[in-house]
Design a protein around this motif. Structure first.
Motif, PDB file in Angstrom:
ATOM      1  N   PHE B  90      24.885   0.074-117.978  1.00  0.00           N
ATOM      2  CA  PHE B  90      24.850  -0.746-119.192  1.00  0.00           C
ATOM      3  C   PHE B  90      24.600   0.163-120.396  1.00  0.00           C
ATOM      4  O   PHE B  90      23.478   0.616-120.625  1.00  0.00           O
ATOM      5  CB  PHE B  90      23.767  -1.814-119.099  1.00  0.00           C
ATOM      6  N   GLY B  91      25.649   0.399-121.175  1.00  0.00           N
ATOM      7  CA  GLY B  91      25.569   1.369-122.260  1.00  0.00           C
ATOM      8  C   GLY B  91      24.611   0.989-123.371  1.00  0.00           C
ATOM      9  O   GLY B  91      23.984   1.845-123.986  1.00  0.00           O
ATOM     10  N   GLY B  92      24.476  -0.306-123.619  1.00  0.00           N
ATOM     11  CA  GLY B  92      23.613  -0.744-124.707  1.00  0.00           C
ATOM     12  C   GLY B  92      22.139  -0.744-124.335  1.00  0.00           C
ATOM     13  O   GLY B  92      21.277  -0.972-125.181  1.00  0.00           O
ATOM     14  N   LEU B  93      21.853  -0.510-123.061  1.00  0.00           N
ATOM     15  CA  LEU B  93      20.471  -0.492-122.595  1.00  0.00           C
ATOM     16  C   LEU B  93      20.010   0.947-122.411  1.00  0.00           C
ATOM     17  O   LEU B  93      20.815   1.843-122.167  1.00  0.00           O
ATOM     18  CB  LEU B  93      20.361  -1.239-121.251  1.00  0.00           C
ATOM     19  N   GLU B  97      15.642   0.724-119.186  1.00  0.00           N
ATOM     20  CA  GLU B  97      16.049  -0.675-119.024  1.00  0.00           C
ATOM     21  C   GLU B  97      17.070  -0.840-117.913  1.00  0.00           C
ATOM     22  O   GLU B  97      17.050  -1.815-117.161  1.00  0.00           O
ATOM     23  CB  GLU B  97      16.601  -1.216-120.349  1.00  0.00           C
ATOM     24  N   ILE B 100      15.043  -0.676-114.754  1.00  0.00           N
ATOM     25  CA  ILE B 100      14.121  -1.802-114.539  1.00  0.00           C
ATOM     26  C   ILE B 100      14.901  -3.043-114.095  1.00  0.00           C
ATOM     27  O   ILE B 100      14.411  -3.857-113.321  1.00  0.00           O
ATOM     28  CB  ILE B 100      13.269  -2.084-115.797  1.00  0.00           C
ATOM     29  N   LEU B 101      16.160  -3.152-114.537  1.00  0.00           N
ATOM     30  CA  LEU B 101      16.984  -4.283-114.100  1.00  0.00           C
ATOM     31  C   LEU B 101      17.312  -4.190-112.614  1.00  0.00           C
ATOM     32  O   LEU B 101      17.601  -5.198-111.980  1.00  0.00           O
ATOM     33  CB  LEU B 101      18.287  -4.338-114.891  1.00  0.00           C
ATOM     34  N   TRP B 132      24.859   4.752-123.192  1.00  0.00           N
ATOM     35  CA  TRP B 132      26.209   5.170-123.610  1.00  0.00           C
ATOM     36  C   TRP B 132      26.213   6.614-124.092  1.00  0.00           C
ATOM     37  O   TRP B 132      27.249   7.276-124.074  1.00  0.00           O
ATOM     38  CB  TRP B 132      26.796   4.243-124.675  1.00  0.00           C
TER      39      TRP B 132
END
Lengths: 330, 234
Positions: B90-93, B97, B100-101, B132
């Protein structure tokens, strides 16, 4: 040119656009007092449009669902709030700020509840059967918008409904030779508070993390063990409630509403979501403020262009940034 | 009993059948390598296992439980981790994060986190950076780290060496060796050098069917077989 671009990015990039629009408008309008009035009106309008549009952006971002029925919730929110306010008309007219404030609170709360429940029903019954099929989504949600409009017509009638406002939000403050309408300041502040709350949830909670990740790559979130479809119902409900809240605020702003309200707002809401970049709350806010400001400035400078200005803005922005100003990373 | 068994899997995308008949037993423990040419159906096999595409007919069984029609999220909860070919980062995280997901409770097990740091020091360094901005190799490390931040039964990895520098590929091989000591890895690869250093058992998929199944040692020894099944000129 290159240096100019770098400087633009350093000072906030696309976030500067509303400021630039405001500066250009200041030069063109010439009269500072008119400019201040228009700017405040534009910001207030922008915030209300943001409320209406934010849910749509997340709904599309998370599940790729095109919901043309989104603005039905704007209509329902507006009419439900109008009815609640009319019901408590005696409180609104009285001297007690507490009672008229309570009436306003109840009206907005009723709109939100209707949005939540309606959103749940809409998602389960109308949208769920057409996941992954854009054409059917467009057809069925458009149809639902028409049905919603007719329901409103049946309940509230075709003549425009007037919306009473609490006394303490009536009138204007006069600062020098500038008059500032109280309701506009209230609408702006409320919109800003909702934006802050949304940003906090999206950036600081696990649910928010899941939503942001899901907007980027739904499949991967599922492969990590989370049911995005269940999360989506919740997002749809909250998004619809925000639209209803925006509608309630809009009703108080217009003070006279008709059943066509939803269809009228739909175009604006879609323009905002597209120029902001799908799936991002920041982009939606940016787009909403731009549309709000530009609409007011152009309405003053060249009233005949008011309707076209949003379309022109959208075209210009899409030619410059085809996926919108601040799209969620995909 | 094998950990995972695929039987007579046929998977179509639209009207186009990618897998025709995939039957495969994956034993518990170690690295199982699935080799094959471009377009042979390797990725489709992994996606069919994860429930991202549905085989029909055919079945997927995990520890003798039929998971063919289960939801992807529920399959993941059984202890599957999936590292897709595009890494699915997930580039925006931020790196944190992203990781942790991948935990089920939203909290890190300190021991496991230390292990991830030890395997991939770059991740600790860029902990608060948005993903990203990472290099391709670092993204791949993050994707693999996500699959081991919690104990898993089976990790499905799709071409982890694609586009990576040789030094990073070596580091990745070390990491996989360590991971495979406690978990089963089903590795899809085109890079034969990388695969043969890791795999214990292997299979070759060709045109949507399992064309060969055996031990890696035997396959490495049989040059003719390699030529027939893997070379592009064949």
């Amino acid at each position: 040119m290159k240096n100019l671009g770098a400087m633009f990015e350093r000072f906030g990039g696309v976030n500067l656009l509303p400021v630039l629009v405001a500066i250009v408008a200041f030069v063109l309008i010439g009269a500072p007092s008119s400019w201040v009035t228009l700017t405040i009106a534009g910001l207030a309008m922008g915030m209300m449009i943001f409320l209406m549009a934010s849910g749509l952006s997340l709904i599309f971002g998370l599940m790729d669902v095109l919901n043309f029925g989104h603005s039905a919730f704007v209509s329902f929110g507006a009419f439900v709030a109008a009815s609640v306010l009319a019901f408590f008309g005696a409180w609104l007219g009285g001297d007690s700020v507490f009672l008229s404030g309570l009436a306003l609170f109840l009206a907005i709360a009723a709109a939100i509840v209707v949005g939540l429940l309606g959103g749940w029903f809409f998602e389960r019954v109308i949208v769920k059967p057409v996941y992954k099929d854009h054409l059917r989504q467009i057809l069925i949600t458009m149809g639902a918008l028409i049905v919603a409009e007719q329901i409103i017509l049946a309940i509230w009638g075709g003549t425009p409904t007037s919306v009473p406002r609490p006394a303490f939000l009536e009138g204007a403050w006069i600062v020098g030779d500038v008059s500032v309408e109280v309701y506009r300041v209230f609408a702006f502040a409320l919109g800003l508070a909702v934006y802050a709350a949304l940003a906090l949830i999206l950036n600081r909670t696990r649910i928010g993390l899941l939503i942001r990740a899901g907007v980027e790559n739904r499949e991967m979130v599922e492969a990590l063990g989370f049911r995005v479809d269940r999360l989506f119902v919740a997002v749809f409900m909250v998004g619809s409630a925000l639209a209803a809240m925006g509608g309630a605020m809009w009703a108080g702003y217009q003070t006279l509403i008709s059943p066509a309200l939803g269809a009228e707002m739909m175009i604006v809401v879609f323009i905002v979501v597209i120029i902001g970049g799908l799936g991002s709350i920041e982009g939606t806010l940016l787009g909403a403020l731009l549309v709000g400001l530009l609409g007011n400035y152009v309405g003053f400078l060249a009233p005949k262009m008011a309707l076209a200005s949003n379309m022109i803005l959208m075209m210009a922005i899409l030619m410059w940034r085809p996926s919108g100003l601040r799209p969620a990373i995909k | 009993m094998s950990l995972l068994s695929l039987s007579a899997m046929k998977t179509s995308i639209g009207q186009y059948a990618v897998l025709h008949d995939v039957t495969l037993e994956v034993p518990e423990g170690g690295v199982f390598v699935l080799l094959g040419r471009n377009g042979a159906g390797k990725t489709t096999t992994l996606r069919s296992i994860m429930g991202l595409w549905r085989p029909s007919p055919g079945s997927v069984r995990f520890r003798d439980r039929d998971i063919t029609t289960m939801h992807t999220a529920d399959i993941a909860r059984l202890g599957f981790a999936y590292v897709p070919e595009n890494m699915g980062v997930f580039g925006g995280l931020t790196v944190e994060e992203n990781l942790i997901l991948a935990t089920s409770k939203g909290k890190f097990d300190p021991v496991r986190l230390k292990r991830v740091y030890a395997l991939f020091p770059a991740l600790e360094k860029f902990w608060t950076k948005q993903a990203w901005a990472l290099s391709g190799g670092q993204k791949q490390m993050l994707a693999v780290a996500r699959s081991i931040i919690e104990p898993r039964e089976l990790i499905l990895i799709d071409e982890p060496t694609k586009g990576l520098a040789p030094s990073i590929i070596d580091a990745m091989a070390d990491a996989f060796r360590e991971i495979a000591a406690t978990t089963t890895i089903l590795l899809v690869e085109q890079n034969f050098e990388f695969a043969k250093a890791l795999g214990r058992d292997m299979a070759v998929i060709d045109d949507g069917r399992i064309a060969h199944r055996g031990s890696m040692a035997d396959f490495v020894a049989d040059k003719q077989l390699q030529d027939r099944l893997l070379s592009l000129s064949a």
